[in-house]
Structures are given as C-alpha cells and as structure tokens.
Design a protein around this motif. Sequence first.
Motif, mmCIF file in Angstrom:
data_model
loop_
_atom_site.group_PDB
_atom_site.id
_atom_site.type_symbol
_atom_site.label_atom_id
_atom_site.label_comp_id
_atom_site.label_asym_id
_atom_site.label_seq_id
_atom_site.Cartn_x
_atom_site.Cartn_y
_atom_site.Cartn_z
ATOM 1 N N MET A 1 38.624 61.053 43.811
ATOM 2 C CA MET A 1 38.994 60.487 42.508
ATOM 3 C C MET A 1 37.725 60.244 41.697
ATOM 4 S SD MET A 1 42.223 60.304 42.975
ATOM 5 C CE MET A 1 42.862 59.306 41.640
ATOM 6 N N TYR A 82 27.520 34.759 33.275
ATOM 7 C CA TYR A 82 28.120 35.829 32.477
ATOM 8 C C TYR A 82 28.190 35.393 31.022
ATOM 9 C CZ TYR A 82 29.503 38.341 36.663
ATOM 10 O OH TYR A 82 29.483 39.045 37.827
ATOM 11 N N ASN A 136 45.803 46.903 32.522
ATOM 12 C CA ASN A 136 44.627 46.053 32.406
ATOM 13 C C ASN A 136 43.740 46.240 33.620
ATOM 14 O OD1 ASN A 136 44.993 44.245 29.962
ATOM 15 N ND2 ASN A 136 46.975 44.052 30.983
ATOM 16 N N ARG A 137 42.499 46.599 33.358
ATOM 17 C CA ARG A 137 41.547 46.782 34.468
ATOM 18 C C ARG A 137 40.345 45.875 34.272
ATOM 19 N NH1 ARG A 137 43.176 52.014 33.561
ATOM 20 N NH2 ARG A 137 43.794 53.255 35.384
ATOM 21 N N ILE A 138 39.800 45.454 35.376
ATOM 22 C CA ILE A 138 38.496 44.803 35.338
ATOM 23 C C ILE A 138 37.529 45.723 36.073
ATOM 24 C CG2 ILE A 138 37.155 42.758 35.898
ATOM 25 C CD1 ILE A 138 39.747 41.174 36.045
ATOM 26 N N LEU A 139 36.440 46.095 35.378
ATOM 27 C CA LEU A 139 35.426 46.943 35.995
ATOM 28 C C LEU A 139 34.203 46.079 36.268
ATOM 29 C CD1 LEU A 139 35.801 50.041 33.634
ATOM 30 C CD2 LEU A 139 37.006 49.553 35.770
ATOM 31 N N ASN A 140 33.778 46.117 37.489
ATOM 32 C CA ASN A 140 32.702 45.239 37.942
ATOM 33 C C ASN A 140 31.436 46.060 38.135
ATOM 34 O OD1 ASN A 140 31.046 43.444 39.315
ATOM 35 N ND2 ASN A 140 32.184 43.630 41.243
ATOM 36 N N GLY A 143 29.756 46.040 41.460
ATOM 37 C CA GLY A 143 30.331 46.827 42.550
ATOM 38 C C GLY A 143 30.092 48.309 42.371
ATOM 39 N N HIS A 144 29.499 48.681 41.223
ATOM 40 C CA HIS A 144 29.310 50.098 40.928
ATOM 41 C C HIS A 144 28.331 50.732 41.915
ATOM 42 C CE1 HIS A 144 28.899 53.747 38.584
ATOM 43 N NE2 HIS A 144 27.593 53.629 38.735
ATOM 44 N N ARG B 637 40.697 50.234 43.351
ATOM 45 C CA ARG B 637 40.449 51.668 43.501
ATOM 46 C C ARG B 637 39.015 51.917 43.953
ATOM 47 N NH1 ARG B 637 44.715 54.065 40.517
ATOM 48 N NH2 ARG B 637 44.153 55.928 41.692
ATOM 49 N N ARG B 638 38.746 53.155 44.252
ATOM 50 C CA ARG B 638 37.404 53.645 44.618
ATOM 51 C C ARG B 638 36.768 52.792 45.710
ATOM 52 N NH1 ARG B 638 39.348 56.950 40.505
ATOM 53 N NH2 ARG B 638 40.241 55.353 39.212
ATOM 54 N N GLU B 661 42.465 59.400 48.660
ATOM 55 C CA GLU B 661 41.972 58.135 48.125
ATOM 56 C C GLU B 661 42.556 56.979 48.921
ATOM 57 O OE1 GLU B 661 42.942 57.046 44.098
ATOM 58 O OE2 GLU B 661 41.629 55.300 44.191
ATOM 59 N N PHE B 675 40.010 37.770 39.982
ATOM 60 C CA PHE B 675 38.697 38.133 39.428
ATOM 61 C C PHE B 675 37.582 37.681 40.369
ATOM 62 C CE2 PHE B 675 35.436 37.247 35.900
ATOM 63 C CZ PHE B 675 34.937 38.537 35.965
ATOM 64 N N GLN B 678 37.327 39.945 43.257
ATOM 65 C CA GLN B 678 36.710 41.227 42.906
ATOM 66 C C GLN B 678 35.181 41.122 42.908
ATOM 67 O OE1 GLN B 678 37.803 42.826 39.067
ATOM 68 N NE2 GLN B 678 36.807 44.790 39.489
ATOM 69 N N ILE B 679 34.685 40.062 42.295
ATOM 70 C CA ILE B 679 33.230 39.904 42.235
ATOM 71 C C ILE B 679 32.666 39.666 43.639
ATOM 72 C CG2 ILE B 679 31.352 38.489 41.297
ATOM 73 C CD1 ILE B 679 32.810 40.206 39.205
ATOM 74 N N ASP B 682 32.686 42.897 45.578
ATOM 75 C CA ASP B 682 32.062 44.069 44.942
ATOM 76 C C ASP B 682 33.030 45.222 44.727
ATOM 77 O OD1 ASP B 682 29.628 43.050 44.440
ATOM 78 O OD2 ASP B 682 28.615 43.945 46.177
ATOM 79 N N TRP B 683 34.258 44.900 44.401
ATOM 80 C CA TRP B 683 35.193 45.981 44.064
ATOM 81 C C TRP B 683 34.892 46.457 42.649
ATOM 82 C CZ3 TRP B 683 39.465 42.154 45.763
ATOM 83 C CH2 TRP B 683 39.584 42.171 47.156
ATOM 84 N N THR B 684 34.624 47.712 42.498
ATOM 85 C CA THR B 684 34.237 48.239 41.183
ATOM 86 C C THR B 684 35.397 48.196 40.193
ATOM 87 O OG1 THR B 684 32.776 49.775 42.298
ATOM 88 C CG2 THR B 684 33.271 50.253 39.992
ATOM 89 N N GLU B 685 36.556 48.629 40.665
ATOM 90 C CA GLU B 685 37.670 48.769 39.718
ATOM 91 C C GLU B 685 38.922 48.112 40.266
ATOM 92 O OE1 GLU B 685 38.731 52.809 38.794
ATOM 93 O OE2 GLU B 685 40.679 52.166 38.035
ATOM 94 N N MET B 686 39.471 47.228 39.483
ATOM 95 C CA MET B 686 40.734 46.607 39.892
ATOM 96 C C MET B 686 41.667 46.566 38.681
ATOM 97 S SD MET B 686 41.555 43.064 41.860
ATOM 98 C CE MET B 686 40.805 41.947 40.696
ATOM 99 N N GLU B 687 42.847 47.064 38.899
ATOM 100 C CA GLU B 687 43.871 46.972 37.857
ATOM 101 C C GLU B 687 44.732 45.761 38.180
ATOM 102 O OE1 GLU B 687 45.843 50.644 37.157
ATOM 103 O OE2 GLU B 687 47.612 49.650 36.318
ATOM 104 N N LEU B 688 45.054 44.974 37.170
ATOM 105 C CA LEU B 688 45.809 43.752 37.420
ATOM 106 C C LEU B 688 47.166 43.787 36.740
ATOM 107 C CD1 LEU B 688 43.215 40.859 37.152
ATOM 108 C CD2 LEU B 688 44.558 41.486 39.137
ATOM 109 N N LEU B 699 35.790 34.529 32.648
ATOM 110 C CA LEU B 699 34.334 34.453 32.772
ATOM 111 C C LEU B 699 33.873 33.010 32.865
ATOM 112 C CD1 LEU B 699 33.615 37.240 30.167
ATOM 113 C CD2 LEU B 699 32.974 37.345 32.588
#
Lengths: 147, 713
Positions: A1, A82, A136-140, A143-144, B637-638, B661, B675, B678-679, B682-688, B699
């Motif tokens: 992916m 943040y 809705n996504r949160i990109l961290n 974690g990249h 994801r990922r 996947e 949230f 996730q932090i 270290d999950w890069t991508e999470m859909e909620l 935040l």
Amino acid sequence: MSQILIIEENRVKISMPDAERIRQVSLSLKSVTGVEEKSVAIVVKAWNAEGNSVTDSCKGVYYSTILGEMFAYYPGTPDDAYSEPLTLEFVEAPTEVSFELLTWPGREPVGKAMFGGSALFVESYDVASKGLSTRNRILNGGGHKFR
Amino acid sequence: MIKETIDVSVVIGFSNWGLARLELAVRSIQASFGGLRGEVIVSDYGSHSFEDTRELMESLGARYVYTATDGTWSRSRALNAGFAVSSGSVLVSTDADMVFSPESMETIGSWILDDPSLCLLLQCRDLPEQWTDAEIDRVGYQWDTFERVSRLRPRWGMGGMMAVPREVFMRIRGLDERMHTYGGEDIDFATRAKRAGQRLLWVDDERVRMYHMWHAPTRETHSKSVAATNAIEFNKKIVYTDKTFVRNTPIWAHRPADAGPLVTVAISTFNRANFLAESISSVLCQTLQDFEIVVVDDGSTDNTRQIVESFDDRRIRYFFQENAGIAAARNRAADEARGYYTAVHDDDDLMTPWRLEKHFEHIAAGTHGSFGSFVNFDDSTGEMKLFASKILNDGTIIDSGGAPGHGTWLVETDIIRRLRYDESLSSGVDNNLALRMVRSGVAMKHSGEIMMLRRVHDGQITVSDESVQKTSARQTRQLFSYITTKWGVDKLGAERGPKDYVPIRLGKNLDTLVPFLPDSLVQRIAVFRGSLECLPHEVRRRLLERCAHFVVERQDEDSVVRYSGAIVGASMRDLALLRRAGVEFEVSGELIGSDEGMEESVPNDRAAITEAAVRQAFRDFVEQAGDEDYSSFGLVRRIAPDRKVSGIGWTRSFTCGDLKETVLFLRFTNSVEAFKAQIENDWTEMELLGDAIEPASLLNELNISRRLFGASL
C-alpha cells in the motif's frame, strides 16, 4: 500500500488514494528550532486529480509577491509542545497537498525532518459517495518511516 | 435414543451472574420433576470465565453448554443454544434467578404430555429484599414462607417460565434469534405458538410456584445504556409488528440436531434430465437453506438418477418408481417428505432465490401456506412475461377452475398427505387439489412475490397436453355444483372480495430477474464475502480459481476469517456452493449476446479491491465492538505485519495476489484516547470513526498530558 504521508526534509506531502478528495487539513508542528530571529512561512501547494494546481482557491493561504508562492502564516510553537493547528479549507478538493517550511527572509529550508514531529488532521470524502461519505484521518509525522 | 428417556428439558440462559443463585435455581428444578424424567441444561452464553460453572453444573448432574460470543447478551440465542442440545418431549425455559416449588416441573410436564395443544406460562412471585440467594442458601428453601411473603409480579407478560411440546418448538423454529439482550423474546415466542395453533394457558395452580430471588434490579442498568435501549426497542418492534410465527429464516443458528427440515421441496420428474439439474440448482441457491429436496423419478429412462446424484448433497433424496403418473408421483413426494411445509417445484422450472424465505413472511395465524406469481421465460431467448396470480378463495377459483401457479405453492405437508392428488386424473391435478383445499378451508396467502421462472419449451405438459388440462379444469369446477343456486353465487361473490390481484414486487422490473435465468441464457458476476471454510478443500480451491480476484482476510496472520471476491461467469452451481457455504453474495447478470460489458464492471485494481475489503471489515468491527463505553474507532494503516493488539481491537491482514496489508481495528472511549494511543505507538496513519475530531482540542489534551507525564506522549 502506498503511503499517504511523505516527508522530505522540510517538506511534507499528503497524497490521497484515487477515490478520495481532501476537504480540509489542519497542521500542527512541534517546536521549530534553529530559526533564531528569522520568521517562518509555510508554502502551500495543492493539486487536483488531473495534476492541476488548485492552491489559489484554498481558504487560509495568501499570495506573497516576494515569495511568488501561496503561503500560510506559521502558527508558532511553544517548547516541547504541539502548536495550535493551522487549518486550511480546500474549495476545489485536491488529491495532493504539500507544505514547505521556509525562513523569511532568506527562503532557507527550516531544519531537518521538521515534519517528523507534526500531526496532520485530514478530512476527505469518498468520490463514489458524491461527497456524502466523509473520512477523518490523523497522520502522525513521528510515526513516519523515512524511505 | 436419549430422546425417548427424557420427558422434560429445562433450559436456563446464563452469563456471569454468580454461581450461588444458579445453583439454587438448578437444585430446585431438579427436585421438582417428581415421577417424570427431567434434565436441566444451563446454557452459558459468553461468560468470561466458565470452568467453575461447568464443574459446578456437572457436579449437580445438570448439563452445561457454552457458546462463545462477542460479548453481546441475547436471551433468545442463549435459550436456543440450550434447547439445541436438549432431548425432552416438553421444553421449558426459565431464568437463573428463579426457584421452583417441589411439584412444579412434574405438573407442568404432565399437563403438556397429556395435552400437546398447550403452551404453558407462569407468572413469577417476587420475594422481598431479605430473600437473596445468599439468604436462601443459608436457610434453605422455605416454601411456606416464600408463599406467604412473596408477591405475584404485577406485569402483563410471560413472567419467567414458558413450556411447549418439542414439536411446536421445532415447527416455529425456536426463539427469535434476531432479538438482542432481553425483553419481549418470551412473549414473542408464546404469541407465535398461539398463532401456530397452541392454546396459551397461564398456570394458576398451587402446586406450581416460581419465586424470584431478590437481587438488585438489572433492568434500570440496561435501560441506561444506549445499546441496550436500542436492543429493547428493536425487540419491541418485532413483537409489535411481525405477525409471522415461523422465525429464524433464513438461518437458524442454534438448530437442534434432531430438527427436521422446515421445507420439503417436492420435485416430480419424468425424462427431464436436461432441465432437472438447473431446477435443483435453483433450489440450492435459496436464501433459506433449511430444506430438503425430494425428487420422485416417475420411471425415467434417461440419466435423471445420475443428474440428481451428481449434486452430492445430503439434503437431496431420490426415489424411483415405475411410471404411475404425475398425481401418484406428487403423492409419493408428500409421503416421503420430512418437512413441515412442502414447496411444490416443477422439474423444468427455476425458483427465484428468495422464494422459500418470502413464503414465511406471509404465513401468519390461520394461514396454512402461501403462493405467488410467476414469470414465463422463453427457453431459447430469455424473453420474459409476468403472470400475476389471483388471490385464492372459492370466489376467485370458480371462474375457470384454475388455481395460482402450482410451482409457487408452499403448504403444510400434512394437508397434501390428507387431501392427496387425484390419481385418476392425468393432468390438471394441481387445480383439482386447489379446489378441494379451498373447499376444506385451507387458507393460502398471496405473497405478492415472483416465486418462479417458468420455462416455456416444446416439451411442456401445458403445450403437449393442453386439451386434457382444460378438461380436467372443467371437471374439477363441477365440484362446486352448488353455485347453480343464486344463494351459492351470491355467497361466492361476497367471499371473493373487491380485488382479485395484489401488487407484484418487481413486476414492472423483470430485468432484475435476468441473473436467475438458466446458465445457457445468461452471463453472471457473483460478488461474495464470507467464510468458505465449511466447503471441502478441493471444492473451495476450484471455486477460488474461478474468481477474477479474491482477498483473503486473516486474523493475526494466521487463521482465515473470510474470503471476498468476484466470479465472472458464475454458474448456478457456483451460486449454490456459495449459498451452501453461508457467504453473502450479490449476483448481477446479462443475457448472453447483449451489448453491455459486464466484465468491465468488475474492478481489477488490486489496491482498490483490498481497500474495499478493509473498509467492509472495519464497518463490521465498529458494528460489533461499539457500545456505550466505546464510541471512537480507529483504523490503523501502514503497520508492520507483526504488530498485534489485544483487548482493544483486532489485527487483520488482507492479501490479494501479491499485495498484502496488515491493519489494526481499535476501539477507544473517545477520540482523545485514540489520538494519544497513536502518538504513543508511533502509528503513522489512523482513520477515526465515531466521536467528532476537533484538532485544537485534541492537541491541547496532548500538550496537557505531556506537561503532566513528560515527553513519552
């Protein structure tokens, strides 16, 4: 992916799956260091599915004649925290959006892997639903995985 | 057989409610069987820890059955799971907080054994607050005191105990498994028993007492939760609006091993091997799979037997007889039938896939069967024409002596056995039987559905033997000779009603029936999703090989949860296999030779196909994992394939060809918790999904946590 979040030094790019369009992005950064007395600008670029720029119609960005780019004001980050989110609304629903951190004056890239400590809140919709199905996504950035 | 040795089976639904109370209930019941042979079955529906319960029940001599669940309590399913392993002639349901006086079960059981037309109900008596399970355990059952201090529960309802003959339980297919949590399932069951012909009787006999041990009320706790409130409302809707009495169609999950088929599909055939395979396949494709197929071969000289045996399905039973005519063959099918209902099906016709299921939506109190309309299709072109059936009563049938399409009937088997087809007729035996049924007061309800695709071909009886059919109809009409009086004509007119026809679903949209035409006429695409594990390995492999693509969903990189895929060019036998495997599928089709490009409508982008499978599974997760405590759901994801979660979600991997996947499906109390997780991880991508996402607020919460707990967040 394929990855949605791509970070390259002082640039971050969000690249959505084919079936989705971006409505809104909120960007938050952790402490920006090494800038000293200089200001910081965030250059924003957005492209639609056909690859055309749709940055002009984005709410929350402004054109700088000196930069020759559309930019957003850097929200400022306290130490080890943040920042308040910088929220941009996209009228023409892009599939890709990029943010680039530059010092001002000087137009120098800010820091290294600056977006590694960022959080991006992305609201998109599913094309097949004609806009009704929102995601809705949160990109961290933390974690990249840099590849 | 054990069945012959047990008179009364008492089932208690149970889940995590304390063993002391349960033990008191079980002991009191065991002591009340008297001279009858009884068994107590504790049906544990999803207790977190069950070994202690099992050991205790076994030490008491009670039977114990455990059902793993997703955490949702359903009294209906719990009781059905208990009855599924029962063997008593009388089936009794009750609760874990009831104790029975010493002659109770003997009296209840004897009444029903003596009069199987009964359905017994018992109102409980509430013990006052000092009579908890602990107190009863300390001082023993004080029956005289209980009688004096208890109060008959002032509620119009079933009251806590219900008893029916086993045969009735089987016929109406148990408690309704759609019902969640609790509330209404017993009144629903008893009302259905009444609709099926049972007499309801609230027991009012001093030998039979059921006392409710005091405990803190649970109803208020349940009512406060959104999920339970919704469940109770859902149950009410069933009780208030569903007038049918046969339930758990199409699927009866907790089906007793000795339950006969609900329906016998009766096929009489003679030298029609070329059509018979598709006729049988159309039955195997039914959404309701609770059937047997009885094929009576009326002396065929072609390969009919080989065709039937090629299906290798135990639900199909084949009987050969010397050629004796259609009426004799149909009577043989009725004699061999094991199903409570018989669906008539001709060897050259096809059932629409919803037929059997739809019949039962129209069988209510006083109704012995149902029927529908049918569509003729040209066997060489696929051209279709609707034939709407009239409603059936002696007013509508008298005009021509003609009955609704015979191949759309479903009627109680016993009615056919008793009235029988007239073996002196060579044709029109269906009309003849219909007239005698109507005269006997048999009520058949029009479903308003298209139930059958009737093949128009050169070998049809109605083509080759048309004159005989007309003669037969004329003869049978003479049965109603009393219409010659004015009184008789007026009576029939009055009974006929103002309208002969009902609206037909899909009647103006026959194109939707194209996918259900024979293989020779149509090209289909079947898109399916579900476990194929119950199919033999080789059959599953062949089915998957026929897929344009398929996704395998695995749990923890290990066991297969389900497959999802699309079969281009699916045959009726493919569809039958999918149905047998219990998977969901949608089928589309076009007539061969039409210009529409069906194959183009099947996605071939593996990423998009996998994405669709991930999203559907996430929807499943949200549906199953959501309750009042969890309102935010994350799709991560990922991630690396070895990432596992426990307690808060599922790890799933999706494989489509060489694409793979791994994702996490997670549940959280709110979006802040999501949230932070996730932090932290270290999950890069999470859909909620669920709670609103407000970036500033999230935040801010994270910054506060970091100040309090340091940079680990």
